[in-house]
Write a protein that holds these residues in place. Structure first.
Motif, mmCIF file in Angstrom:
data_model
loop_
_atom_site.group_PDB
_atom_site.id
_atom_site.type_symbol
_atom_site.label_atom_id
_atom_site.label_comp_id
_atom_site.label_asym_id
_atom_site.label_seq_id
_atom_site.Cartn_x
_atom_site.Cartn_y
_atom_site.Cartn_z
ATOM 1 N N UNK A 51 0.726 -1.362 -0.032
ATOM 2 C CA UNK A 51 -0.056 -0.070 -0.473
ATOM 3 C C UNK A 51 0.728 1.336 -0.052
ATOM 4 N N UNK A 52 0.740 2.238 -1.089
ATOM 5 C CA UNK A 52 1.847 3.487 -0.975
ATOM 6 C C UNK A 52 1.520 4.388 -0.087
ATOM 7 N N UNK A 53 0.357 4.768 -0.640
ATOM 8 C CA UNK A 53 0.257 5.303 0.775
ATOM 9 C C UNK A 53 -1.784 5.222 1.182
ATOM 10 N N UNK A 54 -1.438 5.024 2.664
ATOM 11 C CA UNK A 54 -2.334 4.627 3.657
ATOM 12 C C UNK A 54 -3.679 5.382 4.302
ATOM 13 N N UNK A 55 -3.254 6.904 3.220
ATOM 14 C CA UNK A 55 -4.591 7.570 3.879
ATOM 15 C C UNK A 55 -5.278 7.816 2.729
ATOM 16 N N UNK A 56 -5.345 6.933 1.770
ATOM 17 C CA UNK A 56 -6.055 6.444 0.341
ATOM 18 C C UNK A 56 -6.966 4.953 0.209
ATOM 19 N N UNK A 57 -6.223 3.878 1.125
ATOM 20 C CA UNK A 57 -6.842 2.949 1.609
ATOM 21 C C UNK A 57 -7.054 2.736 3.167
ATOM 22 N N UNK A 58 -8.752 2.726 2.705
ATOM 23 C CA UNK A 58 -10.111 2.550 3.493
ATOM 24 C C UNK A 58 -9.805 1.172 4.938
ATOM 25 N N UNK A 59 -8.919 0.161 4.532
ATOM 26 C CA UNK A 59 -8.666 -0.964 5.184
ATOM 27 C C UNK A 59 -7.394 -0.746 5.705
ATOM 28 N N UNK A 60 -6.724 0.210 5.844
ATOM 29 C CA UNK A 60 -5.737 0.212 7.030
ATOM 30 C C UNK A 60 -6.350 0.831 8.492
ATOM 31 N N UNK A 61 -5.815 -0.150 9.447
ATOM 32 C CA UNK A 61 -6.188 0.265 10.452
ATOM 33 C C UNK A 61 -5.204 0.248 11.144
ATOM 34 N N UNK A 62 -4.986 1.675 12.435
ATOM 35 C CA UNK A 62 -4.134 2.366 12.804
ATOM 36 C C UNK A 62 -4.310 1.703 14.159
ATOM 37 N N UNK A 68 2.574 5.745 6.573
ATOM 38 C CA UNK A 68 2.146 5.908 5.554
ATOM 39 C C UNK A 68 2.342 5.009 4.553
ATOM 40 N N UNK A 69 2.889 4.058 4.748
ATOM 41 C CA UNK A 69 2.863 3.434 3.654
ATOM 42 C C UNK A 69 2.933 1.455 4.545
ATOM 43 N N UNK A 70 2.245 0.567 3.434
ATOM 44 C CA UNK A 70 2.353 -0.432 4.164
ATOM 45 C C UNK A 70 2.656 -1.820 2.753
ATOM 46 N N UNK A 71 3.409 -2.897 4.034
ATOM 47 C CA UNK A 71 4.061 -3.989 3.296
ATOM 48 C C UNK A 71 3.762 -5.145 4.236
ATOM 49 N N UNK A 72 2.898 -6.462 3.500
ATOM 50 C CA UNK A 72 2.447 -7.424 3.934
ATOM 51 C C UNK A 72 2.752 -8.624 2.937
ATOM 52 N N UNK A 73 3.504 -9.845 3.804
ATOM 53 C CA UNK A 73 3.663 -10.995 3.174
ATOM 54 C C UNK A 73 2.680 -11.484 3.743
ATOM 55 N N UNK A 74 2.129 -12.640 2.857
ATOM 56 C CA UNK A 74 1.783 -14.037 3.857
ATOM 57 C C UNK A 74 2.780 -14.544 3.926
ATOM 58 N N UNK A 75 2.489 -16.259 5.325
ATOM 59 C CA UNK A 75 3.115 -16.947 5.107
ATOM 60 C C UNK A 75 3.043 -18.133 4.939
ATOM 61 N N UNK A 76 2.728 -18.740 4.070
ATOM 62 C CA UNK A 76 1.524 -19.459 3.718
ATOM 63 C C UNK A 76 2.897 -21.417 4.099
ATOM 64 N N UNK A 77 1.722 -22.621 4.626
ATOM 65 C CA UNK A 77 2.196 -23.543 4.944
ATOM 66 C C UNK A 77 1.520 -24.893 4.183
#
Length: 451
Positions: free
Chosen positions: A92-103, A109-118
């Protein structure tokens, strides 16, 4: 930004060295933060339909292994929850534009999330936030995903090990509970066996008493006849013979012989002593029958004082050498009790009192009627019971006697008979001057029981 292979290799080795799940997650958070030079890294572990913050690096980890404000995110909610749901990494390049962002505690202001899959299932999410917009690259996303893939089997293995340990703990707890239950069962079974033995002894004693009573009865009757009829008649005949003027001198000399007259005079006394002995034996048999009633489960109106006297009569030979027994038995109302089992209690307490006396001592037994309760006290001047032992004195198999001299069941059976079978109370008070056992039996409840 360049990332050395040696750092990633060191990170992988560090993960291998962590056996515990908590240690592993904190190691991953720190390793990701240091390798990728992130200001923030959080490991979310999936627990059912929730993602729980388990470890952090950077601004959300103020000190040691503390998370500034641990939060839980439902799967499917927020950026992290969506990554867990889809199993796909996201920038997410700018969390201010993404309503999913949980404060939470950090305004990224930006977020990177990757899954750990097994094995096709997301078991965790590695998440990083930056205080700068558009701060994560696709290369960083790809590298973080590689790290997540490396961590995946280790996290799954650690989770499995944790579940295995928890299962082992539960099994050990269950085994301990089972052992405790089996021990209790064994104790109860032993107590039951002991009780059945006492009941069997009671039945046997009652049978023996019945068999002995018959010959005792006609022996007493015959001796009464000898003493009251035959001996007086024999004495009168001898006197008449002595008075006969035609009696030859030789016969007269025999009748006046000192030894013959001594035997004649002593015969009555010997017969009376024998009769008294047989009557005493018959009383013991009656007391034995009363002590060990065959109707062992029947409650009947009984005189507690007579039960105590009968028990003492049976034990008089045991007590005569070491103990001076004093009785203070007040008049009592008859109560509905199992007198055979109460006599068993009286015998146990009296014998315990005797055994507590090392040399010549005193045993005092008293009864009284107080406020609808019959109270029986058995006290001794023995060595006493240590205070530390009093709380366990009625516990099955607890004994202070040497090995082989006590089963530890006597007082436990007494407690069961008084408290459970008769709704009474059994207490003990002791010091180094002696011990007092107090029995209390409810008169009102017992009378109602027979109504």
């Amino acid at each position: 930004m360049m990332y050395g292979v040696d750092k990633i290799n060191a990170f992988a080795l560090a993960m291998l060295n962590q056996a515990e799940l908590e240690d592993l997650l904190w190691s991953i958070a720190q390793g990701v933060g240091e390798i990728m030079e992130f200001d923030d890294c959080v490991i979310y572990l999936r627990n059912g339909d929730k993602l729980v913050q388990m470890a952090a690096f950077g601004v959300k980890n103020p000190k040691d292994r503390e998370i500034f404000e641990r939060i839980e995110i439902p799967v499917g909610e927020g950026i992290v929850g969506n990554v867990a749901l889809t199993g796909e990494a996201e920038i997410v390049t700018d969390t201010r534009d993404d309503p999913r962002y949980i404060n939470d505690q950090y305004d990224g202001l930006s977020e990177l999330a990757v899954p750990v899959v097994y094995e096709g299932e997301t078991i965790a999410v590695i998440d990083s936030e930056s205080n700068r917009a558009n701060d994560y690259s696709e290369f960083e996303q790809a590298l973080l995903q590689v790290i997540a893939n490396i961590a995946s089997p280790r996290i799954a293995s650690a989770q499995y090990q944790l579940k295995l340990k928890q299962t082992q703990v539960r099994l050990e707890r269950s085994n301990n509970e089972l052992k405790q239950s089996l021990n209790e069962l064994a104790k109860n079974q032993a107590a039951l066996i002991q009780s059945e033995k006492m009941a069997s002894v009671g039945v046997l004693s009652a049978g023996i008493a019945h068999e002995i009573n018959t010959p005792l009865g006609f022996s007493i009757s015959n001796l009464n006849t000898v003493l009251e009829d035959f001996l007086p008649e024999l004495t009168q005949v001898i006197h008449r013979v002595k008075a006969d003027p035609d009696l030859p001198a030789s016969s007269r000399a025999l009748l006046y012989d000192d030894e013959f007259n001594y035997v004649l005079d002593d015969l009555s006394a010997l017969t009376q002593e024998t009769l008294n002995g047989l009557k005493s034996a018959k009383q013991i048999m009656l007391d034995l029958k009363r002590f060990s009633r065959e109707d062992s489960d029947i409650f009947i109106l009984s005189d507690i004082n007579k039960g105590i006297e009968s028990t003492l009569n049976i034990l008089r030979n045991e007590l005569k050498t070491d103990c001076e027994v004093t009785l203070d038995l007040h008049p009592l109302p008859e109560v509905s009790v199992n007198i055979g089992k109460l006599n068993q209690v009286f015998m146990n307490l009296i014998m315990n009192a005797k055994q507590a006396i090392s040399e010549r001592g005193k045993i005092a037994i008293s009864t009284q009627f107080i406020d609808d309760w019959i109270e029986v006290k058995v006290s001794d001047t023995g060595c006493g019971i240590p205070k530390s032992h009093l709380k366990d004195i009625f516990t099955p198999f607890y004994t202070t006697k040497p090995v082989g001299e006590g089963t530890g069941l006597g007082l436990a059976i007494c407690y069961r008979i008084i408290c459970q079978e008769h709704n009474g109370k059994l207490s003990v008070d002791s010091d180094n001057q002696g011990t007092v056992f107090t029995i209390q039996l409810p008169v009102k409840n017992q009378v109602e029981r027979t109504a």
